[in-house]
Design a protein around this motif. Sequence first.
Motif, mmCIF file in Angstrom:
data_model
loop_
_atom_site.group_PDB
_atom_site.id
_atom_site.type_symbol
_atom_site.label_atom_id
_atom_site.label_comp_id
_atom_site.label_asym_id
_atom_site.label_seq_id
_atom_site.Cartn_x
_atom_site.Cartn_y
_atom_site.Cartn_z
ATOM 1 N N GLY A 12 0.807 -1.226 0.000
ATOM 2 C CA GLY A 12 0.000 0.000 0.000
ATOM 3 C C GLY A 12 0.831 1.262 0.000
ATOM 4 N N LEU A 13 1.966 1.256 -0.697
ATOM 5 C CA LEU A 13 2.905 2.379 -0.654
ATOM 6 C C LEU A 13 2.316 3.611 -1.336
ATOM 7 C CD1 LEU A 13 5.741 2.539 0.573
ATOM 8 C CD2 LEU A 13 6.680 2.237 -1.720
ATOM 9 N N ALA A 19 -1.574 17.754 -3.895
ATOM 10 C CA ALA A 19 -2.795 17.000 -4.196
ATOM 11 C C ALA A 19 -2.556 15.866 -5.174
ATOM 12 C CB ALA A 19 -3.860 17.956 -4.757
ATOM 13 N N CYS A 20 -1.328 15.787 -5.696
ATOM 14 C CA CYS A 20 -0.998 14.751 -6.694
ATOM 15 C C CYS A 20 -0.453 13.496 -6.008
ATOM 16 C CB CYS A 20 0.031 15.291 -7.678
ATOM 17 S SG CYS A 20 0.606 14.068 -8.876
ATOM 18 N N MET A 21 -1.057 12.335 -6.313
ATOM 19 C CA MET A 21 -0.591 11.065 -5.767
ATOM 20 C C MET A 21 0.321 10.388 -6.783
ATOM 21 S SD MET A 21 -1.775 10.737 -2.717
ATOM 22 C CE MET A 21 -1.516 8.985 -2.393
ATOM 23 N N ALA A 22 1.632 10.490 -6.558
ATOM 24 C CA ALA A 22 2.585 9.832 -7.457
ATOM 25 C C ALA A 22 2.541 8.319 -7.271
ATOM 26 C CB ALA A 22 3.995 10.354 -7.198
ATOM 27 N N LEU A 23 2.333 7.870 -6.030
ATOM 28 C CA LEU A 23 2.086 6.461 -5.724
ATOM 29 C C LEU A 23 0.793 6.390 -4.938
ATOM 30 C CD1 LEU A 23 5.529 4.920 -4.650
ATOM 31 C CD2 LEU A 23 4.368 4.727 -6.849
ATOM 32 N N THR A 48 9.518 7.303 -8.905
ATOM 33 C CA THR A 48 9.169 7.621 -7.513
ATOM 34 C C THR A 48 9.326 6.396 -6.629
ATOM 35 O OG1 THR A 48 7.578 9.301 -8.243
ATOM 36 C CG2 THR A 48 7.343 8.465 -5.998
ATOM 37 N N LEU A 49 8.846 5.253 -7.094
ATOM 38 C CA LEU A 49 8.965 4.009 -6.336
ATOM 39 C C LEU A 49 10.426 3.640 -6.120
ATOM 40 C CD1 LEU A 49 7.798 1.471 -5.047
ATOM 41 C CD2 LEU A 49 7.472 0.518 -7.331
ATOM 42 N N MET A 50 11.235 3.745 -7.160
ATOM 43 C CA MET A 50 12.652 3.400 -7.043
ATOM 44 C C MET A 50 13.381 4.355 -6.103
ATOM 45 S SD MET A 50 13.694 2.215 -10.891
ATOM 46 C CE MET A 50 13.349 0.529 -11.437
ATOM 47 N N ARG A 51 13.041 5.624 -6.134
ATOM 48 C CA ARG A 51 13.672 6.590 -5.233
ATOM 49 C C ARG A 51 13.362 6.287 -3.767
ATOM 50 N NH1 ARG A 51 16.077 11.030 -7.243
ATOM 51 N NH2 ARG A 51 15.829 11.476 -9.471
ATOM 52 N N MET A 52 12.180 5.792 -3.499
ATOM 53 C CA MET A 52 11.841 5.434 -2.125
ATOM 54 C C MET A 52 12.589 4.184 -1.678
ATOM 55 S SD MET A 52 7.943 6.509 -1.302
ATOM 56 C CE MET A 52 7.128 5.792 -2.681
ATOM 57 N N LEU A 53 12.728 3.222 -2.581
ATOM 58 C CA LEU A 53 13.454 2.003 -2.241
ATOM 59 C C LEU A 53 14.915 2.287 -1.923
ATOM 60 C CD1 LEU A 53 11.950 -0.402 -4.938
ATOM 61 C CD2 LEU A 53 11.548 -0.507 -2.472
ATOM 62 N N THR A 54 15.489 3.271 -2.616
ATOM 63 C CA THR A 54 16.907 3.593 -2.414
ATOM 64 C C THR A 54 17.130 4.653 -1.341
ATOM 65 O OG1 THR A 54 16.806 5.192 -4.243
ATOM 66 C CG2 THR A 54 17.530 2.958 -4.764
ATOM 67 N N GLY A 55 16.045 5.131 -0.713
ATOM 68 C CA GLY A 55 16.178 6.098 0.370
ATOM 69 C C GLY A 55 16.304 7.536 -0.082
ATOM 70 N N GLN A 56 16.112 7.815 -1.385
ATOM 71 C CA GLN A 56 16.209 9.179 -1.892
ATOM 72 C C GLN A 56 14.927 9.968 -1.662
ATOM 73 O OE1 GLN A 56 17.773 9.251 -5.963
ATOM 74 N NE2 GLN A 56 18.735 7.278 -5.607
ATOM 75 N N GLU A 63 3.943 0.646 3.628
ATOM 76 C CA GLU A 63 5.170 0.052 4.153
ATOM 77 C C GLU A 63 6.011 -0.525 3.029
ATOM 78 O OE1 GLU A 63 4.598 -2.721 7.374
ATOM 79 O OE2 GLU A 63 2.692 -1.789 7.935
ATOM 80 N N MET A 64 7.302 -0.631 3.273
ATOM 81 C CA MET A 64 8.194 -1.288 2.317
ATOM 82 C C MET A 64 9.266 -2.052 3.078
ATOM 83 S SD MET A 64 10.199 2.003 0.704
ATOM 84 C CE MET A 64 10.875 3.308 1.746
#
Length: 308
Positions: A12-13, A19-23, A48-56, A63-64
């Motif tokens: 559910g990331l 107001a924009c939902m990128a994920l 956006t998803l990859m940036r979150m996985l790498t901590g950027q 959760e991830m």
Amino acid sequence: MSDNSAVIATYGLKKAYGACMALDGANMQVRRGDIYGLVGRNGAGKTTLMRMLTGQSQPSGGEMELFGASGKDMRGQRSRAGCMIEIPSFSPFLTARENLEYYRLQRGIPGRQAVDEVLEQVNLADTGKKKFKSFSLGMKQRLGLALALMNHPDLLILDEPINGLDPEGVAEFRQILRSLNQERETTILISSHILSELSNVATRYGFMEQGRILEEISAEALHDKCRTCLRLEVDDAARAAAVLQTQLGTDKFEVLPGNVVQLYDCLDDPKRASYALAHNGVALLAMEQKGADLEAYFLNLIGGGRHA
């Protein structure tokens, strides 16, 4: 919640920019040993998803997990990952070896042989004194990959690494990824909008649209869904199956709900199938040849529209 075989898992990331939902509730699992092709149009949320996985970037919700670790424990696990979200900032006046040596010292990676090893892996060992500014786009992309490989990662996260490459560059990059996956057992998450190229390397796919993962599917299952077949609508599917086996000597078919049979044989002579069914008391209500490539499958999944 955690799957022991999952290298990456998201639940559910979410990521909001105003107001924009990128994920918008992305659920994804990348298993150990996968080459996971993340498919999506520009703006679907892949980067956006990859940036979150790498901590950027940090999520707004959900959760991830990385190698089974979540929250603050993910920080330690990120050292096991190499990433290329965009081409790193290399000095135009340094060689490939000099650029990597700079980053090796900056990151505290022991052993000068680490540079030679990754240059060999990405086929840049023979560039000699050639400066980065004279590199082709393919060479620049491979140097970025070499940097991602410096810490001997168990996981590679690559955002559009083959974008803009010529066919030779794409083929070379693809072969490097296969080698890393098969020989070093590196798990790879790769995004691309060049869908035909993902189909030549990915072992599993995630289809993304409007910040969500619409479907995850293995390469084998996708191949089965996309391969060309004769779609037969009959009055009695069980009887039709028996006729195909006994009269045509084939078991290359599957029976679907609604008295539908998908036949993967007789594609060059469909009349042979219709004749056999008719002469054995099976009413053929409709017959059409169908099949789709990866792009057609994706467009159908998101409900049509032009692929960017």
